[in-house]
Enzyme design. Sequence first.
Site, PDB file in Angstrom:
ATOM      1  N   PRO A   2      21.654 -34.127  11.941  1.00  0.00           N
ATOM      2  CA  PRO A   2      20.691 -33.014  12.061  1.00  0.00           C
ATOM      3  C   PRO A   2      19.418 -33.228  11.223  1.00  0.00           C
ATOM      4  O   PRO A   2      19.484 -33.354  10.014  1.00  0.00           O
ATOM      5  CB  PRO A   2      21.470 -31.801  11.557  1.00  0.00           C
ATOM      6  CG  PRO A   2      22.893 -32.155  11.765  1.00  0.00           C
ATOM      7  CD  PRO A   2      22.978 -33.644  11.541  1.00  0.00           C
ATOM      8  N   GLU A   3      18.303 -33.306  11.921  1.00  0.00           N
ATOM      9  CA  GLU A   3      16.993 -33.403  11.278  1.00  0.00           C
ATOM     10  C   GLU A   3      16.234 -32.117  11.604  1.00  0.00           C
ATOM     11  O   GLU A   3      16.784 -31.215  12.217  1.00  0.00           O
ATOM     12  CB  GLU A   3      16.258 -34.654  11.789  1.00  0.00           C
ATOM     13  CG  GLU A   3      17.032 -35.940  11.505  1.00  0.00           C
ATOM     14  CD  GLU A   3      16.289 -37.204  11.942  1.00  0.00           C
ATOM     15  OE1 GLU A   3      15.055 -37.194  12.006  1.00  0.00           O
ATOM     16  OE2 GLU A   3      16.969 -38.214  12.209  1.00  0.00           O
ATOM     17  N   LYS A  59      15.270 -29.950   6.411  1.00  0.00           N
ATOM     18  CA  LYS A  59      16.599 -29.950   7.026  1.00  0.00           C
ATOM     19  C   LYS A  59      17.501 -28.859   6.456  1.00  0.00           C
ATOM     20  O   LYS A  59      18.701 -28.855   6.714  1.00  0.00           O
ATOM     21  CB  LYS A  59      17.259 -31.318   6.800  1.00  0.00           C
ATOM     22  CG  LYS A  59      16.437 -32.519   7.273  1.00  0.00           C
ATOM     23  CD  LYS A  59      17.185 -33.803   6.958  1.00  0.00           C
ATOM     24  CE  LYS A  59      16.283 -35.018   7.076  1.00  0.00           C
ATOM     25  NZ  LYS A  59      16.958 -36.250   6.652  1.00  0.00           N
ATOM     26  N   ARG A 256      20.267 -48.220   7.183  1.00  0.00           N
ATOM     27  CA  ARG A 256      19.942 -47.501   8.419  1.00  0.00           C
ATOM     28  C   ARG A 256      19.286 -48.480   9.390  1.00  0.00           C
ATOM     29  O   ARG A 256      18.530 -49.355   8.987  1.00  0.00           O
ATOM     30  CB  ARG A 256      18.960 -46.345   8.152  1.00  0.00           C
ATOM     31  CG  ARG A 256      19.345 -45.449   6.996  1.00  0.00           C
ATOM     32  CD  ARG A 256      20.667 -44.762   7.199  1.00  0.00           C
ATOM     33  NE  ARG A 256      20.702 -43.917   8.375  1.00  0.00           N
ATOM     34  CZ  ARG A 256      20.317 -42.642   8.392  1.00  0.00           C
ATOM     35  NH1 ARG A 256      19.861 -42.080   7.303  1.00  0.00           N
ATOM     36  NH2 ARG A 256      20.396 -41.942   9.501  1.00  0.00           N
TER      37      ARG A 256
END
Length: 270
Positions: A2-3, A59, A256
């Site tokens: 979730p961003e 966020k 990432r």
Amino acid sequence: MPELPDVELFKRYLDRTALGQTIRRVQVNDARILGDLPVERFAAALAGNRLEASRRHGKHLLVQLARSGWLTLHFGMTGGLSYFEDLADDPPYDRIRLDFEGGRHLAYTNRRMLGRVGLADDADAFIEAEELGPDALDPAFNEAAFAAALAERRRDVKSILMDQALLAGIGNIYADEILFQARLHPKAPVEGLTKSERSQLFRAIKDVLATAIECSAGAEQFLDRLPKNYLLPQRDRDGRCPRCGQPLATLKASGRTSYYCPRCQREPRS
Ligand SMILES: [Zn+2]
């Protein structure tokens, strides 16, 4: 995952379901999500209290309580909200559940437990304590504010976009989309960007985040709803650049994976 766009949709979901309701009791299924906050203190602050208003910053989702204080929600990689009537519908990985007067429930779910639920006396003080920069979609975060955030920085542009202390709300996935739309390589040093590249980047931040919200980020069919020139639907599937057809490339930094088009997003000459 979730961003900012996902959390904005959680906010809207909470606003149309649980907002205005009074909490009868609180069920804490996994106290680890509260960190150091004692369960008894958390439950006592919420019981009998009403969810008065909500606010998102980056966020984080903050819910104002009628009596005093705020409930703070951070979703980590796998967090979400679920509102339901029948306890048989209580979803898996429900870590905290608010039971409302009137019989409905709001669950905070989180499979991987990387988020955090807590309490704050004051929303602005919480944002400051968390060392969050301006929210990326706040109208006050304009091009001048962006230029100020970039000034004196000597890092690659992707890590700048994801630095919550400079700019709150962007994570790995939307950083890649923003860079693709701005046609900048993830490793481009920010101090080397021209004025017009900075403007392009600023516009891409606003456009990509707003578009993801409009297309209901995270919902079913979300990827199909995105504009055809978006990179996001091509991630994780050996996709091709929607602009030039070149196979996408990946690179790894800080654990990432970045996706980018090696033709549209040229590696900067050093
Ligand atoms: Zn391309």
